[in-house]
Structures are given as structure tokens and as C-alpha cells.
Design a protein around this motif. Structure first.
Motif, PDB file in Angstrom:
ATOM      1  N   SER A  48      -6.480   7.088 -16.357  1.00  0.00           N
ATOM      2  CA  SER A  48      -5.296   7.269 -16.651  1.00  0.00           C
ATOM      3  C   SER A  48      -5.132   7.087 -17.728  1.00  0.00           C
ATOM      4  O   SER A  48      -5.880   6.085 -18.252  1.00  0.00           O
ATOM      5  N   GLY A  49      -4.137   8.433 -18.512  1.00  0.00           N
ATOM      6  CA  GLY A  49      -3.696   8.325 -20.244  1.00  0.00           C
ATOM      7  C   GLY A  49      -2.259   8.557 -21.042  1.00  0.00           C
ATOM      8  O   GLY A  49      -1.732   8.702 -19.980  1.00  0.00           O
ATOM      9  N   GLN A  50      -2.738   8.100 -21.661  1.00  0.00           N
ATOM     10  CA  GLN A  50      -0.915   7.960 -22.433  1.00  0.00           C
ATOM     11  C   GLN A  50      -1.860   7.771 -23.782  1.00  0.00           C
ATOM     12  O   GLN A  50      -2.078   7.539 -24.422  1.00  0.00           O
ATOM     13  N   MET A  74      -5.020  10.021 -27.898  1.00  0.00           N
ATOM     14  CA  MET A  74      -4.161  10.079 -26.057  1.00  0.00           C
ATOM     15  C   MET A  74      -5.858   8.740 -25.765  1.00  0.00           C
ATOM     16  O   MET A  74      -6.515   8.936 -26.183  1.00  0.00           O
ATOM     17  N   VAL A  75      -4.860   8.247 -25.203  1.00  0.00           N
ATOM     18  CA  VAL A  75      -6.492   7.667 -24.619  1.00  0.00           C
ATOM     19  C   VAL A  75      -6.008   6.954 -23.297  1.00  0.00           C
ATOM     20  O   VAL A  75      -5.434   6.759 -22.428  1.00  0.00           O
ATOM     21  N   PHE A  76      -7.458   7.380 -22.798  1.00  0.00           N
ATOM     22  CA  PHE A  76      -7.053   7.211 -21.178  1.00  0.00           C
ATOM     23  C   PHE A  76      -8.313   5.782 -21.002  1.00  0.00           C
ATOM     24  O   PHE A  76      -9.371   5.351 -21.282  1.00  0.00           O
ATOM     25  N   ASP A 125     -23.860  -4.212 -10.498  1.00  0.00           N
ATOM     26  CA  ASP A 125     -23.242  -5.001 -11.797  1.00  0.00           C
ATOM     27  C   ASP A 125     -22.073  -5.508 -12.104  1.00  0.00           C
ATOM     28  O   ASP A 125     -21.671  -6.433 -12.626  1.00  0.00           O
ATOM     29  N   GLY A 126     -21.522  -4.585 -11.157  1.00  0.00           N
ATOM     30  CA  GLY A 126     -19.414  -5.593 -11.898  1.00  0.00           C
ATOM     31  C   GLY A 126     -19.278  -4.150 -12.037  1.00  0.00           C
ATOM     32  O   GLY A 126     -20.279  -3.359 -12.104  1.00  0.00           O
ATOM     33  N   GLU A 127     -17.943  -4.641 -12.550  1.00  0.00           N
ATOM     34  CA  GLU A 127     -16.962  -4.300 -13.391  1.00  0.00           C
ATOM     35  C   GLU A 127     -16.841  -3.123 -14.522  1.00  0.00           C
ATOM     36  O   GLU A 127     -17.315  -4.363 -15.412  1.00  0.00           O
ATOM     37  N   ILE A 128     -17.331  -2.197 -14.929  1.00  0.00           N
ATOM     38  CA  ILE A 128     -17.004  -1.837 -16.663  1.00  0.00           C
ATOM     39  C   ILE A 128     -15.878  -0.734 -16.319  1.00  0.00           C
ATOM     40  O   ILE A 128     -15.238  -0.148 -15.321  1.00  0.00           O
ATOM     41  N   LEU A 129     -15.743  -0.978 -17.619  1.00  0.00           N
ATOM     42  CA  LEU A 129     -14.448  -0.831 -18.270  1.00  0.00           C
ATOM     43  C   LEU A 129     -14.539   0.089 -19.161  1.00  0.00           C
ATOM     44  O   LEU A 129     -14.910  -0.025 -19.668  1.00  0.00           O
ATOM     45  N   HIS A 130     -13.916   1.125 -18.826  1.00  0.00           N
ATOM     46  CA  HIS A 130     -13.673   2.753 -19.766  1.00  0.00           C
ATOM     47  C   HIS A 130     -12.661   3.023 -20.552  1.00  0.00           C
ATOM     48  O   HIS A 130     -11.211   2.688 -19.339  1.00  0.00           O
ATOM     49  N   ARG A 131     -12.928   3.045 -21.744  1.00  0.00           N
ATOM     50  CA  ARG A 131     -12.094   4.008 -22.515  1.00  0.00           C
ATOM     51  C   ARG A 131     -12.585   5.271 -23.420  1.00  0.00           C
ATOM     52  O   ARG A 131     -12.338   4.423 -24.089  1.00  0.00           O
ATOM     53  N   ILE A 132     -11.612   5.691 -22.896  1.00  0.00           N
ATOM     54  CA  ILE A 132     -11.970   7.274 -24.343  1.00  0.00           C
ATOM     55  C   ILE A 132     -11.072   7.518 -25.188  1.00  0.00           C
ATOM     56  O   ILE A 132      -9.625   8.167 -23.874  1.00  0.00           O
ATOM     57  N   ALA A 133     -10.750   7.826 -25.841  1.00  0.00           N
ATOM     58  CA  ALA A 133      -9.617   8.209 -26.819  1.00  0.00           C
ATOM     59  C   ALA A 133      -9.650   9.347 -27.376  1.00  0.00           C
ATOM     60  O   ALA A 133     -10.941  10.036 -28.102  1.00  0.00           O
TER      61      ALA A 133
END
Length: 163
Positions: free
Chosen positions: A99-101, A107-109, A117-125
Motif C-alpha cells: 500500500s502507498g501514499q 509515492m512510497v509503497f 527466513d522470516g518476514e521481509i519488509l519492502h519499500r518502493i519509492a
């Protein structure tokens, strides 16, 4: 016979307004994404090609990615109640729901991916570079909940010249 013509005229007038209703007053870099793009790295090497089209009456964008490395991907960007959503799927089997704003003109998602291996946090700007007529995309990931970030993909979208 006048009623159907009047109804048709009203429908034509209201269509653009209804398309804007899903976006509200949110104008972002996403408004500049539709088109054909050559995607390059920081040295100008071609990484691939992206075709982005508007759909759903202006409430969605659809991206088709073809990488020089053979990777193919599809993205669907939608907006509702001023909040953007991104679903990415590619030929390597990666599927992301983000989700983004707008943040500081970008604009950052963000979103998470569950792995063994666990949870990966993604950030796409996405950043619009007005002076160049380009869009910069920076895709980062974090394995520690956002304390440390690593670049997954950094590229510049350069509009293809149409002949």
C-alpha cells in the motif's frame, strides 16, 4: 428521443468526474507513469522496458515489465479513498501486495513478504524528476523490521521517444 440523448450527454459529462472520484484530490507521481519507458541504471545501461497504461476509468494503472535478464512482471496499481495499492507478480514467482501514499513529493509503497527466513519488509519509492522528465524508482528491503535497508532495485524510467 430527447431523453436518451440527454442521458447520453449527462453520462459523457460525468465520466471524467467519476474517474477522478476514485483519486479525490490525490495527485502524485502516479499521474505521470502512463507511457512507454526505457528503464536504465545509474550508468545509463538498459535494464528493461516498461509499458504502463491507465485503466478502470483512471482508477488503476497496469504495468508490463520486460527485463533484459528475461524477467517478466506485471503490476496493478489501484487507488481508493486516496490510498494507493500495488500488486506485483513476476516470472520468478514473487508476489507482493503493498500500500502507498505520497511522502515528500514521492509515492512510497510498503508491505511485507513472508518467507522461510522470516518476514521481509519492502519499500518502493517513485520520485518524479521534473527537470529530467524521468521517474526514479528505488526498491529497498529490510530483514529486520525496517532498522536496516538494502537496495533491491534502483532505476530511472526514461520515456521512449515515439517516431
Amino acid at each position: 428521443m430527447r431523453f436518451p440523448l440527454a442521458a447520453l450527454m449527462l453520462l459523457i459529462v460525468l465520466l471524467p468526474a467519476s474517474a477522478l472520484a476514485c483519486r479525490g484530490e490525490v495527485t502524485t507521481v502516479m499521474d505521470y507513469l502512463p507511457g512507454n519507458w526505457e528503464v536504465v541504471d545509474g550508468q545509463g545501461n538498459i535494464l528493461g522496458y516498461s509499458e504502463i497504461r491507465e485503466g478502470a476509468g483512471g482508477c488503476a494503472l497496469r504495468e508490463r515489465w520486460e527485463g533484459q535478464d528475461g524477467l517478466e512482471g506485471e503490476a496493478l496499481f489501484t487507488v481508493s479513498d486516496g490510498r494507493w495499492r500495488l500488486v506485483w507478480s513476476d516470472s520468478d514467482g514473487l508476489v507482493l501486495n503493498l500500500s502507498g501514499q505520497p511522502e515528500d513529493g514521492n509515492m512510497v509503497f510498503t508491505g511485507t513478504q513472508s518467507t522461510e527466513d522470516g518476514e521481509i519488509l519492502h519499500r518502493i519509492a517513485y520520485e518524479l524528476l521534473f527537470e529530467l522528465g524521468e521517474i526514479h524508482q528505488l526498491w529497498e528491503y529490510s530483514m529486520d523490521g525496517g532498522r536496516n535497508w538494502e537496495v533491491f532495485f534502483a532505476a530511472w524510467y526514461v520515456r521512449e521517444i515515439e517516431y
